[in-house]
Design a protein around this motif. Structure first.
Motif, mmCIF file in Angstrom:
data_model
loop_
_atom_site.group_PDB
_atom_site.id
_atom_site.type_symbol
_atom_site.label_atom_id
_atom_site.label_comp_id
_atom_site.label_asym_id
_atom_site.label_seq_id
_atom_site.Cartn_x
_atom_site.Cartn_y
_atom_site.Cartn_z
ATOM 1 N N LEU A 228 0.815 -1.211 0.000
ATOM 2 C CA LEU A 228 0.000 0.000 0.000
ATOM 3 C C LEU A 228 0.853 1.266 0.000
ATOM 4 O O LEU A 228 0.312 2.375 -0.004
ATOM 5 N N GLU A 229 2.157 1.109 -0.015
ATOM 6 C CA GLU A 229 3.048 2.271 0.052
ATOM 7 C C GLU A 229 2.836 3.188 -1.151
ATOM 8 O O GLU A 229 2.732 2.726 -2.296
ATOM 9 N N GLY A 230 2.760 4.488 -0.880
ATOM 10 C CA GLY A 230 2.665 5.479 -1.938
ATOM 11 C C GLY A 230 1.351 5.466 -2.687
ATOM 12 O O GLY A 230 1.243 6.061 -3.773
ATOM 13 N N LYS A 231 0.319 4.800 -2.131
ATOM 14 C CA LYS A 231 -0.970 4.692 -2.809
ATOM 15 C C LYS A 231 -2.064 5.403 -2.006
ATOM 16 O O LYS A 231 -1.915 5.635 -0.800
ATOM 17 N N PHE A 232 -3.125 5.765 -2.693
ATOM 18 C CA PHE A 232 -4.294 6.346 -2.030
ATOM 19 C C PHE A 232 -5.210 5.188 -1.676
ATOM 20 O O PHE A 232 -5.761 4.519 -2.557
ATOM 21 N N GLY A 257 -10.252 0.782 -12.088
ATOM 22 C CA GLY A 257 -9.107 -0.112 -12.185
ATOM 23 C C GLY A 257 -7.774 0.569 -12.359
ATOM 24 O O GLY A 257 -6.767 0.132 -11.812
ATOM 25 N N LYS A 258 -7.720 1.641 -13.112
ATOM 26 C CA LYS A 258 -6.443 2.321 -13.365
ATOM 27 C C LYS A 258 -6.467 3.761 -12.860
ATOM 28 O O LYS A 258 -5.709 4.616 -13.331
ATOM 29 N N ALA A 259 -7.309 4.036 -11.894
ATOM 30 C CA ALA A 259 -7.465 5.410 -11.399
ATOM 31 C C ALA A 259 -6.218 5.873 -10.659
ATOM 32 O O ALA A 259 -5.564 5.109 -9.951
ATOM 33 N N LYS A 260 -5.927 7.148 -10.844
ATOM 34 C CA LYS A 260 -4.842 7.805 -10.120
ATOM 35 C C LYS A 260 -5.357 9.107 -9.531
ATOM 36 O O LYS A 260 -6.268 9.733 -10.074
ATOM 37 N N THR A 261 -4.778 9.492 -8.418
ATOM 38 C CA THR A 261 -5.141 10.760 -7.801
ATOM 39 C C THR A 261 -4.473 11.909 -8.553
ATOM 40 O O THR A 261 -3.581 11.692 -9.390
ATOM 41 N N VAL A 262 -4.887 13.132 -8.238
ATOM 42 C CA VAL A 262 -4.298 14.299 -8.905
ATOM 43 C C VAL A 262 -2.814 14.436 -8.583
ATOM 44 O O VAL A 262 -2.069 15.058 -9.344
ATOM 45 N N ASP A 263 -2.380 13.870 -7.457
ATOM 46 C CA ASP A 263 -0.950 13.929 -7.128
ATOM 47 C C ASP A 263 -0.205 12.675 -7.587
ATOM 48 O O ASP A 263 0.913 12.405 -7.148
ATOM 49 N N GLY A 264 -0.850 11.874 -8.452
ATOM 50 C CA GLY A 264 -0.154 10.783 -9.128
ATOM 51 C C GLY A 264 -0.130 9.446 -8.428
ATOM 52 O O GLY A 264 0.523 8.502 -8.899
ATOM 53 N N GLY A 311 -5.434 3.711 6.061
ATOM 54 C CA GLY A 311 -6.425 4.127 5.073
ATOM 55 C C GLY A 311 -6.462 5.643 4.940
ATOM 56 O O GLY A 311 -6.347 6.365 5.937
ATOM 57 N N ASP A 312 -6.628 6.138 3.715
ATOM 58 C CA ASP A 312 -6.803 7.584 3.504
ATOM 59 C C ASP A 312 -8.264 7.973 3.647
ATOM 60 O O ASP A 312 -8.586 9.100 4.011
ATOM 61 N N ALA A 313 -9.146 7.040 3.336
ATOM 62 C CA ALA A 313 -10.592 7.211 3.517
ATOM 63 C C ALA A 313 -11.154 5.828 3.826
ATOM 64 O O ALA A 313 -10.549 4.802 3.485
ATOM 65 N N HIS A 314 -12.313 5.799 4.487
ATOM 66 C CA HIS A 314 -12.871 4.524 4.925
ATOM 67 C C HIS A 314 -14.334 4.382 4.540
ATOM 68 O O HIS A 314 -15.110 5.339 4.633
ATOM 69 N N TRP A 315 -14.704 3.168 4.148
ATOM 70 C CA TRP A 315 -16.099 2.832 3.896
ATOM 71 C C TRP A 315 -16.841 2.646 5.221
ATOM 72 O O TRP A 315 -16.311 2.068 6.171
ATOM 73 N N ILE A 380 -11.122 10.725 -4.912
ATOM 74 C CA ILE A 380 -9.906 10.591 -5.718
ATOM 75 C C ILE A 380 -9.451 11.958 -6.227
ATOM 76 O O ILE A 380 -8.259 12.298 -6.174
ATOM 77 N N GLU A 381 -10.385 12.759 -6.699
ATOM 78 C CA GLU A 381 -10.041 14.069 -7.257
ATOM 79 C C GLU A 381 -9.577 15.051 -6.193
ATOM 80 O O GLU A 381 -8.882 16.024 -6.507
ATOM 81 N N ASN A 382 -9.941 14.806 -4.945
ATOM 82 C CA ASN A 382 -9.554 15.710 -3.862
ATOM 83 C C ASN A 382 -8.510 15.110 -2.927
ATOM 84 O O ASN A 382 -8.246 15.661 -1.851
ATOM 85 N N ALA A 383 -7.913 13.996 -3.337
ATOM 86 C CA ALA A 383 -6.874 13.357 -2.524
ATOM 87 C C ALA A 383 -5.736 14.342 -2.264
ATOM 88 O O ALA A 383 -5.280 15.040 -3.165
ATOM 89 N N GLY A 384 -5.318 14.398 -1.020
ATOM 90 C CA GLY A 384 -4.212 15.278 -0.659
ATOM 91 C C GLY A 384 -4.624 16.698 -0.317
ATOM 92 O O GLY A 384 -3.801 17.489 0.152
ATOM 93 N N LYS A 385 -5.885 17.021 -0.532
ATOM 94 C CA LYS A 385 -6.350 18.378 -0.248
ATOM 95 C C LYS A 385 -6.818 18.483 1.211
ATOM 96 O O LYS A 385 -7.139 17.494 1.858
ATOM 97 N N SER A 386 -6.910 19.719 1.688
ATOM 98 C CA SER A 386 -7.216 19.953 3.100
ATOM 99 C C SER A 386 -8.624 19.498 3.475
ATOM 100 O O SER A 386 -8.877 19.149 4.636
ATOM 101 N N GLU A 387 -9.570 19.503 2.523
ATOM 102 C CA GLU A 387 -10.947 19.168 2.866
ATOM 103 C C GLU A 387 -11.071 17.745 3.389
ATOM 104 O O GLU A 387 -11.841 17.479 4.321
ATOM 105 N N LEU A 388 -10.317 16.804 2.831
ATOM 106 C CA LEU A 388 -10.362 15.432 3.331
ATOM 107 C C LEU A 388 -9.852 15.373 4.772
ATOM 108 O O LEU A 388 -10.457 14.719 5.628
#
Length: 419
Positions: A228-232, A257-264, A311-315, A380-388
């Motif tokens: 999980l290193e370096g992944k959202f 399947g191949k989604a990436k965050t805005v920070d890669g 986890g960066d976000a949780h279900w 995904i689109e807001n990964a790394g942003k302050s709102e999360l």
């Protein structure tokens, strides 16, 4: 002189069942007011039993000041309905006999697990011990069974309803864990002669489960172990069972399947736990060659803080029809680690209300798979942003103000002492 309280727990520490963990903390938290005895099974939540618990029928232990009377039950498979029924029936009749073995009691508390039988054990304890009876309802049955079509036998369901209403009527107090569950109790009795009821939320120990830095050594070790290193990481942690609609949610996940965050960062969906449909999820993932899904075993309680923080976000999800029937207590752990929540919960349900009141995540209705997809995409689109980050912090702050272990256990003591 302290009053005596008997608790029927089915599962109890060290079993990892969430109800068993809550009852352990409740029992230990009430030791100032009561002498506590717990009747439960030998450690067996996963279905297997250690050799040391296969010698005799009953085992007495003391755990942190709580007397624990354990009952040996048959091993079982979570995928085999009949073996589970045999296991539960063995506990029920073993607990009936164990009740006679524990001496005088002033109060009896039973939980709504196993379904129906948990309530009946409480009634039995009340009669045998001439005690006040508290019925703690974590899940309403047969409503839960009906919600997921686990059985369509109308005669059986009608009998189950009559028996559980009987348990409610015979209680001196019903405790539920959500405002929607309070409504269900009132609806059962159509507003007439409703048993005395109190709402007390479940909890997590906020001193054991709390936010950790991404650079924390044990969080890093967990991430490395499961790639999980370096992944959202969007994580589901808990029971992988019938009541969460995870098979259909996995079909939505397939689209990323191949989604990436805005920070890669690559996006990965981690399922941590076990349960009756785990094999089906694993098989579907294998058949569809889903590279963005990873399955991780249950974590020991001592490691839970590290896995949740990975986890960066949780279900936090329930299937349609579960509103007013069951309350996903996993939410309290997610709030405790300060993580934003991806909720799939019915409007008006306790946990959805908490998420909306704290603005601690995004929520949509069960079955609204377009909404699920939309919310995943937003994360995904807001990964790394302050709102999360702020979503998670708001949830943590509210938990510390309103939903701590100490506050909930104090409410239990106050309600029981009123009887």
């Amino acid at each position: 002189m302290k009053k005596k309280l008997l608790i029927y727990a089915h599962y109890y520490h060290p079993d990892i069942a969430s109800t068993g963990q809550i009852l352990k903390e409740l029992a230990e938290g009430l030791l100032k007011q009561f002498e506590i005895t717990v009747i439960c099974v030998v450690p067996s939540y996963g279905g297997t039993i250690e050799e040391k618990y296969k010698i005799q029928r009953y085992y007495k232990e003391e755990i942190n000041g709580v007397l624990v009377l354990r009952i040996r039950v048959p091993e079982f498979s979570k995928a085999n309905k009949m073996s589970r029924i045999k296991n539960i029936i063995s506990y029920f009749f073993g607990a009936i006999k164990a009740t006679v073995m524990v001496g005088e009691q002033d109060y009896v508390l039973s939980v709504s697990q196993p379904p129906i039988l948990g309530g009946l054990l409480g009634v039995w304890g009340k009669w045998v011990k001439r005690a006040k009876y508290i019925y703690q309802i974590q899940d309403f049955n047969p409503e839960q069974i009906m919600a997921v079509n686990y059985s369509k036998n109308k005669l059986l369901l009608r009998l189950m309803m009559c028996l559980d209403k009987f348990s409610c009527k015979k209680s001196n107090l019903v405790i539920t864990v959500g405002r929607d569950l309070v409504d269900t109790l009132h609806n059962r009795f159509k507003g007439k002669k409703v048993p005395k009821v109190a709402l007390i939320n479940n909890w997590v120990d906020e001193n054991e489960i709390f936010p950790l830095s991404k650079k924390n050594e044990k969080v890093a070790i967990f991430k490395k172990k499961y790639d999980l290193e370096g992944k959202f990481v969007i994580m589901y942690s808990g029971n992988i069972g019938l009541y969460y609609d995870l098979q259909n949610i996995l079909k939505v996940i397939e689209k990323f399947g191949k989604a990436k965050t805005v920070d890669g960062r690559d996006v990965v969906f981690a399922f941590v736990g076990a349960g009756s449909i785990l094999d089906k999820l694993v098989q579907y993932s294998h058949d569809k060659k889903l590279k963005n899904v990873v399955f991780i075993p249950y974590q020991d309680k001592t490691d839970l803080n590290y896995s949740l923080n990975a986890g960066d976000a949780h279900w936090c999800v329930n299937a349609k029809g579960i509103k007013g029937v069951s309350c996903p207590s996993k939410y309290y752990g997610l709030a405790a680690v300060g993580k934003p929540v991806l909720g799939v919960l019915e409007k008006g349900s306790e946990i959805r209300c908490l998420i909306e009141e704290t603005r601690g995540g995004l929520v949509c209705e069960p079955g609204d798979y377009e909404g699920v997809e939309k919310n995943i995409r937003w994360f995904i689109e807001n990964a790394g942003k302050s709102e999360l980050y702020e979503m998670g912090i708001r949830g943590r702050r509210y938990l510390l103000e309103k939903l701590t272990r100490e506050k909930s256990i104090r409410k239990y003591a106050e309600e029981i002492m009123k009887l």
